[in-house]
Design a protein around this motif. Structure first.
Motif, PDB file in Angstrom:
ATOM      1  N   HIS A 285      44.948  40.745  42.755  1.00 40.16           N
ATOM      2  CA  HIS A 285      44.768  40.142  44.345  1.00 40.16           C
ATOM      3  C   HIS A 285      43.396  39.428  44.457  1.00 40.16           C
ATOM      4  CE1 HIS A 285      48.408  41.959  45.156  1.00 40.16           C
ATOM      5  NE2 HIS A 285      47.987  43.190  45.207  1.00 40.16           N
ATOM      6  N   ARG A 286      42.451  40.075  43.761  1.00 38.19           N
ATOM      7  CA  ARG A 286      41.112  39.411  44.072  1.00 38.19           C
ATOM      8  C   ARG A 286      40.841  38.068  43.358  1.00 38.19           C
ATOM      9  NH1 ARG A 286      39.226  44.871  43.871  1.00 38.19           N
ATOM     10  NH2 ARG A 286      39.471  44.947  41.403  1.00 38.19           N
ATOM     11  N   VAL A 287      41.604  37.818  42.253  1.00 41.83           N
ATOM     12  CA  VAL A 287      41.861  36.471  41.475  1.00 41.83           C
ATOM     13  C   VAL A 287      42.492  35.423  42.415  1.00 41.83           C
ATOM     14  CG1 VAL A 287      42.640  35.137  39.619  1.00 41.83           C
ATOM     15  CG2 VAL A 287      41.636  37.406  39.225  1.00 41.83           C
ATOM     16  N   GLU A 288      43.576  35.927  42.888  1.00 43.54           N
ATOM     17  CA  GLU A 288      44.369  34.891  43.830  1.00 43.54           C
ATOM     18  C   GLU A 288      43.547  34.482  45.048  1.00 43.54           C
ATOM     19  OE1 GLU A 288      48.898  35.658  43.302  1.00 43.54           O
ATOM     20  OE2 GLU A 288      47.941  37.470  43.866  1.00 43.54           O
ATOM     21  N   ALA A 289      42.743  35.464  45.750  1.00 49.88           N
ATOM     22  CA  ALA A 289      42.185  35.185  46.732  1.00 49.88           C
ATOM     23  C   ALA A 289      40.743  34.634  46.638  1.00 49.88           C
ATOM     24  CB  ALA A 289      41.330  36.691  47.302  1.00 49.88           C
ATOM     25  N   ALA A 290      40.194  34.642  45.107  1.00 49.05           N
ATOM     26  CA  ALA A 290      39.056  33.841  45.018  1.00 49.05           C
ATOM     27  C   ALA A 290      39.287  32.119  44.720  1.00 49.05           C
ATOM     28  CB  ALA A 290      38.317  34.269  43.728  1.00 49.05           C
ATOM     29  N   VAL A 291      40.629  32.306  44.394  1.00 46.14           N
ATOM     30  CA  VAL A 291      41.075  30.666  43.974  1.00 46.14           C
ATOM     31  C   VAL A 291      41.417  30.043  45.415  1.00 46.14           C
ATOM     32  CG1 VAL A 291      43.262  29.332  43.212  1.00 46.14           C
ATOM     33  CG2 VAL A 291      42.085  31.353  41.778  1.00 46.14           C
ATOM     34  N   GLY A 292      41.912  30.927  46.305  1.00 49.68           N
ATOM     35  CA  GLY A 292      41.930  30.292  47.553  1.00 49.68           C
ATOM     36  C   GLY A 292      40.833  29.877  48.347  1.00 49.68           C
ATOM     37  N   LEU A 293      39.474  30.616  47.842  1.00 50.55           N
ATOM     38  CA  LEU A 293      38.438  30.453  48.687  1.00 50.55           C
ATOM     39  C   LEU A 293      37.669  29.198  48.022  1.00 50.55           C
ATOM     40  CD1 LEU A 293      36.704  34.027  48.682  1.00 50.55           C
ATOM     41  CD2 LEU A 293      37.312  32.439  50.866  1.00 50.55           C
ATOM     42  N   LEU A 294      37.868  29.018  46.784  1.00 50.99           N
ATOM     43  CA  LEU A 294      37.505  27.833  45.883  1.00 50.99           C
ATOM     44  C   LEU A 294      37.977  26.668  46.124  1.00 50.99           C
ATOM     45  CD1 LEU A 294      36.383  29.172  42.535  1.00 50.99           C
ATOM     46  CD2 LEU A 294      34.974  28.897  44.178  1.00 50.99           C
ATOM     47  N   ARG A 295      39.516  26.909  46.197  1.00 48.09           N
ATOM     48  CA  ARG A 295      40.209  25.365  46.921  1.00 48.09           C
ATOM     49  C   ARG A 295      39.658  25.157  48.349  1.00 48.09           C
ATOM     50  NH1 ARG A 295      43.179  24.027  42.860  1.00 48.09           N
ATOM     51  NH2 ARG A 295      44.421  25.496  41.484  1.00 48.09           N
ATOM     52  N   ALA A 296      39.301  26.001  49.006  1.00 49.70           N
ATOM     53  CA  ALA A 296      39.031  25.800  50.541  1.00 49.70           C
ATOM     54  C   ALA A 296      37.634  25.531  50.632  1.00 49.70           C
ATOM     55  CB  ALA A 296      39.411  26.937  51.301  1.00 49.70           C
ATOM     56  N   GLY A 297      36.823  25.408  49.393  1.00 52.94           N
ATOM     57  CA  GLY A 297      35.641  24.886  49.518  1.00 52.94           C
ATOM     58  C   GLY A 297      34.534  25.966  50.142  1.00 52.94           C
ATOM     59  N   ALA A 298      34.913  27.115  50.166  1.00 48.11           N
ATOM     60  CA  ALA A 298      34.105  28.261  50.715  1.00 48.11           C
ATOM     61  C   ALA A 298      33.580  29.161  49.545  1.00 48.11           C
ATOM     62  CB  ALA A 298      35.127  29.313  51.520  1.00 48.11           C
ATOM     63  N   VAL A 299      32.800  28.274  48.606  1.00 49.66           N
ATOM     64  CA  VAL A 299      32.040  28.858  47.508  1.00 49.66           C
ATOM     65  C   VAL A 299      31.219  30.267  47.945  1.00 49.66           C
ATOM     66  CG1 VAL A 299      31.174  28.614  45.450  1.00 49.66           C
ATOM     67  CG2 VAL A 299      32.269  26.894  46.425  1.00 49.66           C
ATOM     68  N   THR A 300      30.594  30.147  49.033  1.00 48.26           N
ATOM     69  CA  THR A 300      29.839  31.150  49.556  1.00 48.26           C
ATOM     70  C   THR A 300      30.138  32.442  49.717  1.00 48.26           C
ATOM     71  OG1 THR A 300      29.733  30.092  51.719  1.00 48.26           O
ATOM     72  CG2 THR A 300      28.061  29.138  50.550  1.00 48.26           C
ATOM     73  N   GLU A 301      31.427  32.366  49.964  1.00 48.62           N
ATOM     74  CA  GLU A 301      32.503  33.584  50.257  1.00 48.62           C
ATOM     75  C   GLU A 301      32.576  34.368  48.964  1.00 48.62           C
ATOM     76  OE1 GLU A 301      32.042  34.543  53.570  1.00 48.62           O
ATOM     77  OE2 GLU A 301      31.175  32.740  53.655  1.00 48.62           O
ATOM     78  N   LEU A 302      32.370  33.878  47.784  1.00 45.63           N
ATOM     79  CA  LEU A 302      32.906  34.435  46.839  1.00 45.63           C
ATOM     80  C   LEU A 302      32.282  35.759  46.402  1.00 45.63           C
ATOM     81  CD1 LEU A 302      34.757  33.735  44.503  1.00 45.63           C
ATOM     82  CD2 LEU A 302      32.974  32.694  43.261  1.00 45.63           C
ATOM     83  N   GLY A 303      31.032  36.001  46.773  1.00 46.05           N
ATOM     84  CA  GLY A 303      30.126  36.897  46.708  1.00 46.05           C
ATOM     85  C   GLY A 303      30.738  38.235  46.631  1.00 46.05           C
ATOM     86  N   SER A 304      31.382  38.496  47.836  1.00 47.00           N
ATOM     87  CA  SER A 304      31.983  39.870  48.014  1.00 47.00           C
ATOM     88  C   SER A 304      32.987  40.255  47.199  1.00 47.00           C
ATOM     89  CB  SER A 304      32.395  39.832  49.408  1.00 47.00           C
ATOM     90  OG  SER A 304      33.396  38.993  49.591  1.00 47.00           O
ATOM     91  N   MET A 305      33.874  39.269  46.840  1.00 44.25           N
ATOM     92  CA  MET A 305      34.981  39.321  45.818  1.00 44.25           C
ATOM     93  C   MET A 305      34.432  39.839  44.320  1.00 44.25           C
ATOM     94  SD  MET A 305      37.900  38.613  46.922  1.00 44.25           S
ATOM     95  CE  MET A 305      38.525  37.833  48.393  1.00 44.25           C
ATOM     96  N   LEU A 306      33.125  39.387  44.065  1.00 43.61           N
ATOM     97  CA  LEU A 306      32.523  39.601  42.633  1.00 43.61           C
ATOM     98  C   LEU A 306      32.199  41.213  42.716  1.00 43.61           C
ATOM     99  CD1 LEU A 306      30.515  36.405  42.139  1.00 43.61           C
ATOM    100  CD2 LEU A 306      32.772  37.072  41.140  1.00 43.61           C
ATOM    101  N   THR A 307      31.417  41.593  43.887  1.00 37.76           N
ATOM    102  CA  THR A 307      30.834  42.791  43.865  1.00 37.76           C
ATOM    103  C   THR A 307      32.117  43.952  44.029  1.00 37.76           C
ATOM    104  OG1 THR A 307      28.985  42.096  45.294  1.00 37.76           O
ATOM    105  CG2 THR A 307      29.350  44.468  45.219  1.00 37.76           C
ATOM    106  N   ALA A 308      33.237  43.580  44.694  1.00 35.10           N
ATOM    107  CA  ALA A 308      34.216  44.414  44.888  1.00 35.10           C
ATOM    108  C   ALA A 308      34.815  44.629  43.354  1.00 35.10           C
ATOM    109  CB  ALA A 308      35.395  43.706  45.648  1.00 35.10           C
ATOM    110  N   SER A 309      34.935  43.539  42.565  1.00 36.27           N
ATOM    111  CA  SER A 309      35.504  43.526  41.243  1.00 36.27           C
ATOM    112  C   SER A 309      34.554  44.630  40.299  1.00 36.27           C
ATOM    113  CB  SER A 309      35.449  42.194  40.600  1.00 36.27           C
ATOM    114  OG  SER A 309      35.825  42.441  39.175  1.00 36.27           O
ATOM    115  N   HIS A 310      33.272  44.375  40.538  1.00 31.00           N
ATOM    116  CA  HIS A 310      32.458  45.124  39.767  1.00 31.00           C
ATOM    117  C   HIS A 310      32.611  46.689  40.285  1.00 31.00           C
ATOM    118  CE1 HIS A 310      28.660  46.386  37.432  1.00 31.00           C
ATOM    119  NE2 HIS A 310      28.554  47.201  38.462  1.00 31.00           N
ATOM    120  N   LEU A 311      32.605  47.095  41.185  1.00 31.52           N
ATOM    121  CA  LEU A 311      32.882  48.381  41.737  1.00 31.52           C
ATOM    122  C   LEU A 311      34.166  48.787  41.112  1.00 31.52           C
ATOM    123  CD1 LEU A 311      31.481  48.208  45.387  1.00 31.52           C
ATOM    124  CD2 LEU A 311      30.497  49.091  43.354  1.00 31.52           C
ATOM    125  N   SER A 312      35.175  48.266  41.345  1.00 32.51           N
ATOM    126  CA  SER A 312      36.386  48.716  40.648  1.00 32.51           C
ATOM    127  C   SER A 312      36.230  49.013  39.175  1.00 32.51           C
ATOM    128  CB  SER A 312      37.588  47.773  40.870  1.00 32.51           C
ATOM    129  OG  SER A 312      38.870  47.908  40.410  1.00 32.51           O
TER     130      SER A 312
END
Length: 378
Positions: free
Chosen positions: A270-297
């Motif tokens: 789910h995080r991969v798909e959400a990250a792709v959505g953020l990047l396609r929308a130009g919201a690169v700055t919002e990617l950070g929380s996805m990375l951290t959630a991935s690390h904790l998991s």
């Protein structure tokens, strides 16, 4: 920067007493998000680094493979093209060559150079396989689709090295393009290019080589894969990618270890798909929380993180980074940190100081920028 082709060609001439017929380069990869999802038929989002493996090569008419590396202290390895047994670094290009024999290649001399840090989890092995495969195909005029070549390189690592890797690393090395991440469906093999240019958004993606050795031919990686396969068997699905109702799946598993593994794989997809959505929308700055959630998991559910990676992420966040996570198979290697470019210096310092305070070897920290995939250099 990749190894200098002119210098490598000259070294080939000295080693083999003849000029090479060309120089080929394959990059290492950095996986932005989507860890351990590849062998679960899931989604990954890697990109190619501007570091990698270069190979100078020429044909031979004696049916032999001569393999040398500028990074190896030995005098190289000589094996027959029809097969054999070889250990260490040479097993990667030899395995590729043995499989390509079915497609009509002959003997070859290879000289290898790399600027990828070994053990950093940046897929030096896949870069070596892909550079060798591309060189051998070009030398013998074999036209092979790059997806097919990626599968062949994966098979070489599975069968001749004994590492049960998925398809992500070889796909990233062969299919990635400059300024993009590669959205890869590891079941179908279909991929698409996703714009990823952190610098244009005022961001810096730092790669932290934690200097904790990354060795995946040990039992931990194979154990995680076996646990995922067992969970899928119990749940009656082909792979964990097919779990649609996470709560129901968790309720069907009595083993708490398998529940944790399933939770990571399903949420990571789910995080991969959400990250792709953020990047396609130009919201690169919002990617950070996805990375951290991935690390904790990965740390808590999949249990593949290690102290140096945990400290790197924690200290980066404390210093103002937007997010970060361990990358690769785990148990050593590297982490990534996404930060505002004007905070990159402070983040670097915080991580280095935290390592020093613990008496650890200082990490190597550099910027990870999306680069082109494998290609002939000269």
């Amino acid at each position: 920067m990749s190894p200098d082709p002119t210098t490598l060609a000259a070294a080939f001439d000295e080693a083999y007493q003849r000029a090479p017929e060309g120089v080929w380069h394959a990059p290492g990869r950095l996986n932005l998000i989507g860890e351990h999802t590849d062998y679960n038929d899931g989604f990954v989002l890697p990109f190619a680094l501007d570091l990698g493996v270069s190979i100078a090569a020429a044909r031979r008419d004696d049916g032999m493979l001569h393999l040398r590396s500028l990074q190896a202290a030995d005098e190289g390895v000589v094996v027959p093209l029809e097969g054999g047994s070889v250990d260490g670094w040479a097993a990667y290009p030899a395995g590729v060559a043995w499989l390509l024999r079915e497609h009509g290649i002959g003997g070859a001399s290879l000289l290898i150079d790399s600027d990828l840090p070994v053990g950093a989890g940046l897929s030096s092995s896949a870069a070596l396989e892909c550079a060798a495969g591309l060189a051998l195909c070009d030398l013998y005029g074999i036209e092979m689709d790059r997806r097919e070549l990626a599968l062949l390189a994966q098979r070489a690592e599975n069968e001749h090295v004994g590492m049960p890797c998925g398809i992500m690393d070889q796909s990233a090395s062969l299919l990635a393009t400059d300024g993009h991440a590669l959205m890869l469906d590891c079941r179908s093999g279909l991929s698409s290019q996703v714009p990823f240019a952190p610098a244009e958004a005022g961001l810096s993606l730092l790669v932290v080589d934690t200097r904790a050795a990354h060795v995946l031919t040990g039992g931990e990686y194979a154990q995680r894969r076996a646990e995922c396969e067992e969970a899928a068997r119990i749940l009656g699905v082909p792979a964990l990618r097919d779990v649609k109702d996470l709560a129901a799946a968790l309720g069907s598993l009595a083993d708490p270890v398998l529940r944790r593994r399933v939770q990571h794989i399903v949420t990571e997809n789910h995080r991969v798909e959400a990250a792709v959505g953020l990047l396609r929308a130009g919201a690169v700055t919002e990617l950070g929380s996805m990375l951290t959630a991935s690390h904790l998991s990965l740390r808590d559910q999949f249990e593949v993180s290690w102290p140096e990676a945990d400290v790197a992420v924690e200290e980066a966040l404390r210093a103002g980074a937007r997010g970060g996570r361990m990358i690769g198979g785990g148990f050593g290697g590297s982490a990534i940190v996404l930060t505002a470019a004007d905070r990159a210096g402070a983040v670097r310092t915080a991580i280095i100081d935290a390592y020093a305070a613990r008496g650890w070897t200082a990490p190597t920290i550099f910027e990870g920028n999306p680069a082109p995939g494998a290609h002939r250099v000269s």
